[in-house]
Design a protein around this motif. Structure first.
Motif, mmCIF file in Angstrom:
data_model
loop_
_atom_site.group_PDB
_atom_site.id
_atom_site.type_symbol
_atom_site.label_atom_id
_atom_site.label_comp_id
_atom_site.label_asym_id
_atom_site.label_seq_id
_atom_site.Cartn_x
_atom_site.Cartn_y
_atom_site.Cartn_z
ATOM 1 N N PRO A 1 -20.869 77.809 -7.117
ATOM 2 C CA PRO A 1 -22.123 78.548 -6.916
ATOM 3 C C PRO A 1 -22.891 78.767 -8.207
ATOM 4 O O PRO A 1 -22.321 79.127 -9.241
ATOM 5 C CB PRO A 1 -21.641 79.881 -6.326
ATOM 6 C CG PRO A 1 -20.319 79.579 -5.712
ATOM 7 C CD PRO A 1 -19.694 78.550 -6.610
ATOM 8 N N VAL B 1 -22.080 90.620 2.032
ATOM 9 C CA VAL B 1 -23.209 90.003 2.724
ATOM 10 C C VAL B 1 -23.365 90.611 4.119
ATOM 11 O O VAL B 1 -24.474 90.753 4.624
ATOM 12 C CB VAL B 1 -23.024 88.475 2.804
ATOM 13 C CG1 VAL B 1 -24.153 87.836 3.621
ATOM 14 C CG2 VAL B 1 -22.992 87.859 1.399
ATOM 15 N N VAL C 1 -29.824 79.350 -0.395
ATOM 16 C CA VAL C 1 -28.557 80.060 -0.628
ATOM 17 C C VAL C 1 -28.487 81.301 0.253
ATOM 18 O O VAL C 1 -27.458 81.593 0.874
ATOM 19 C CB VAL C 1 -28.411 80.431 -2.121
ATOM 20 C CG1 VAL C 1 -27.254 81.411 -2.322
ATOM 21 C CG2 VAL C 1 -28.170 79.177 -2.951
ATOM 22 N N ARG D 1 -28.037 80.248 4.025
ATOM 23 C CA ARG D 1 -26.670 79.774 4.300
ATOM 24 C C ARG D 1 -25.674 80.930 4.261
ATOM 25 O O ARG D 1 -24.716 80.957 5.040
ATOM 26 C CB ARG D 1 -26.270 78.677 3.301
ATOM 27 C CG ARG D 1 -26.940 77.332 3.590
ATOM 28 C CD ARG D 1 -26.577 76.284 2.540
ATOM 29 N NE ARG D 1 -27.155 74.991 2.858
ATOM 30 C CZ ARG D 1 -26.499 73.970 3.412
ATOM 31 N NH1 ARG D 1 -25.226 74.099 3.713
ATOM 32 N NH2 ARG D 1 -27.101 72.826 3.662
ATOM 33 N N ALA D 2 -25.890 81.873 3.361
ATOM 34 C CA ALA D 2 -25.000 83.036 3.288
ATOM 35 C C ALA D 2 -25.129 83.893 4.546
ATOM 36 O O ALA D 2 -24.122 84.387 5.075
ATOM 37 C CB ALA D 2 -25.314 83.860 2.042
ATOM 38 N N LYS E 1 -23.331 82.118 7.398
ATOM 39 C CA LYS E 1 -21.878 82.210 7.254
ATOM 40 C C LYS E 1 -21.368 83.592 7.640
ATOM 41 O O LYS E 1 -20.263 83.740 8.176
ATOM 42 C CB LYS E 1 -21.482 81.878 5.811
ATOM 43 C CG LYS E 1 -19.984 81.808 5.596
ATOM 44 C CD LYS E 1 -19.640 81.274 4.220
ATOM 45 C CE LYS E 1 -18.135 81.144 4.057
ATOM 46 N NZ LYS E 1 -17.773 80.610 2.723
ATOM 47 N N ALA E 2 -22.197 84.629 7.383
ATOM 48 C CA ALA E 2 -21.806 85.999 7.714
ATOM 49 C C ALA E 2 -22.097 86.352 9.167
ATOM 50 O O ALA E 2 -21.815 87.478 9.604
ATOM 51 C CB ALA E 2 -22.528 86.977 6.791
ATOM 52 N N PRO F 1 -31.270 87.100 -4.537
ATOM 53 C CA PRO F 1 -30.380 86.113 -5.139
ATOM 54 C C PRO F 1 -30.839 85.800 -6.560
ATOM 55 O O PRO F 1 -32.003 85.500 -6.786
ATOM 56 C CB PRO F 1 -30.528 84.886 -4.217
ATOM 57 C CG PRO F 1 -31.851 85.058 -3.559
ATOM 58 C CD PRO F 1 -32.172 86.516 -3.535
ATOM 59 N N THR G 1 -20.945 84.970 -4.024
ATOM 60 C CA THR G 1 -20.939 84.165 -2.815
ATOM 61 C C THR G 1 -20.314 82.819 -3.131
ATOM 62 O O THR G 1 -20.396 82.334 -4.274
ATOM 63 C CB THR G 1 -22.364 83.950 -2.274
ATOM 64 O OG1 THR G 1 -22.317 83.078 -1.144
ATOM 65 C CG2 THR G 1 -23.283 83.340 -3.329
ATOM 66 N N ASP G 2 -19.684 82.229 -2.127
ATOM 67 C CA ASP G 2 -19.149 80.886 -2.330
ATOM 68 C C ASP G 2 -20.092 79.819 -1.782
ATOM 69 O O ASP G 2 -19.747 78.641 -1.708
ATOM 70 C CB ASP G 2 -17.762 80.740 -1.702
ATOM 71 C CG ASP G 2 -17.753 81.024 -0.206
ATOM 72 O OD1 ASP G 2 -18.824 81.306 0.362
ATOM 73 O OD2 ASP G 2 -16.662 80.952 0.407
ATOM 74 N N VAL G 3 -21.296 80.236 -1.410
ATOM 75 C CA VAL G 3 -22.303 79.279 -0.941
ATOM 76 C C VAL G 3 -22.803 78.462 -2.132
ATOM 77 O O VAL G 3 -23.218 79.015 -3.148
ATOM 78 C CB VAL G 3 -23.481 80.002 -0.261
ATOM 79 C CG1 VAL G 3 -24.589 79.014 0.066
ATOM 80 C CG2 VAL G 3 -23.003 80.710 0.998
#
Length: 347
Positions: free
Chosen positions: A127, A142, A161, A164-165, A168-169, A199, A222-224
């Protein structure tokens, strides 16, 4: 209705000026014909020049420190520009020929009806961004973004980012309040409480926390991954045989400069972060510790797939019209960056 209003507020009158509604109805034959197919010239013709983006002077500094050979063309202007929306505007008024961005600006340009192509690809595996909260915030994950005001730039890497976060959440777009801003407004918006979360690039976080951590600001990792680090240019530039040759000649230097900075972190910390960004050496080291190893894939298959997923994600939210992103890539340039670097950086 929420997303439609948001889109209108973000693009505003500029969208109408570039014929956004016409783009939404269908692409013209000129725009869907894809990249030029004429072979690239073996040499750059004498007298060729390009106007190249170099945000905060990064490119010239890398080239100088790495002692790279002189470019076989003239750089008439190094333009201090980085944000995707600003790059698109510069492309339009012909004050810029080549820029370094993430994957989302070319999608945004396509949606706005501007024809530009990707000519070089680097990929990132770690990231480059994290989420920063306003001072006094109790947001810790998140998942806590629900109902909060989030800084969102549709035409920049930070935007994808965030999207996508959220996905994912398990959060829908209507679960949050997206506040249309460009990335250069994020810090001010956080400081003033205009947004709850923004961000930030890894390089921005140390200075922000130094000033506001004591007031309750913090960051959420975040791992995005924002996969693409790319070069792109207007189709009008690439249709010019001399300029296309200059672009091809620039790509190896662009790749080698990144490799040099990665392999010489101490020098890069001192020369860039300390001397030009006014960070402390410890802050600089914290940034380079998170740096991605530069990777330049010989094949763009992964990049095309990722770009399509990104465009589809934006289309799902009503931010752009669904389209085939393959039209964004000029494959004449596909292997140039990879061939310019040692094998360990070719993947």
């Amino acid at each position: 209705m929420h997303r439609r209003v948001f889109l209108t507020s973000l693009l505003g009158a500029s969208a109408a000026a570039v014929g956004l509604s016409g783009c939404a109805d269908g692409d013209s034959a000129a725009r869907i014909q894809g990249a030029a197919t004429e072979p690239l010239a073996d040499e750059v013709p004498a007298g060729t020049s390009l106007k190249i983006a170099s945000y905060q002077g990064t490119q010239q500094l890398q080239f100088r420190l790495a002692k790279l050979p002189k470019l076989p063309f003239t750089v008439s202007t190094w333009v201090n520009i980085g944000a995707g929306p600003d790059v698109i505007n510069a492309f339009r008024v012909k004050s810029l020929d080549l820029a370094n961005n993430a994957g989302i600006p070319p999608i945004q340009a396509h949606f706005q009806g501007f024809d530009a192509k990707i000519v070089a690809i680097g990929v990132t595996r770690r990231p480059n961004y994290l989420f920063a909260t306003r001072p006094g915030s109790d947001i810790r994950t998140v998942g806590d973004f629900r109902g909060k005001k989030l800084a969102f730039s549709q035409g920049q890497a930070q935007g994808v980012v965030l999207l996508r976060a959220l996905k994912k959440a398990g959060l829908e777009y209507d679960d949050v309040k997206l506040v249309p801003l460009t990335s250069n407004q994020f810090l001010t918006a956080l400081q003033s409480g205009q947004v709850d979360v923004a961000p930030l690039a890894n390089s921005q976080a140390p200075a922000y926390l130094k000033q506001y951590r004591s007031k309750g600001a913090h960051t959420i990792t975040t791992d995005v991954v924002d996969l693409l680090n790319l070069l792109w240019a207007p189709q009008s530039v690439l249709s010019d045989r001399a300029k296309a040759a200059a672009v091809a000649a620039y790509i190896p230097a662009w790749a080698k400069g990144q490799v040099w900075a990665y392999e010489h972190p101490d020098a890069w910390n001192e020369e860039f972060y300390v001397k030009t960004q006014n960070l402390t050496l410890d802050q600089a080291r914290s940034i380079t510790a998170l740096a991605n190893k530069p990777l330049f894939p010989p094949s763009w298959d992964e990049a095309v797939k990722w770009e399509q997923e990104t465009a589809d994600l934006l289309a799902e939210g009503g931010f752009v019209k669904k389209f085939d992103v393959s039209s964004l890539f000029d494959h004449r340039f596909e292997s140039i960056a990879a061939k310019a670097v040692p094998e360990e950086y070719r993947r």
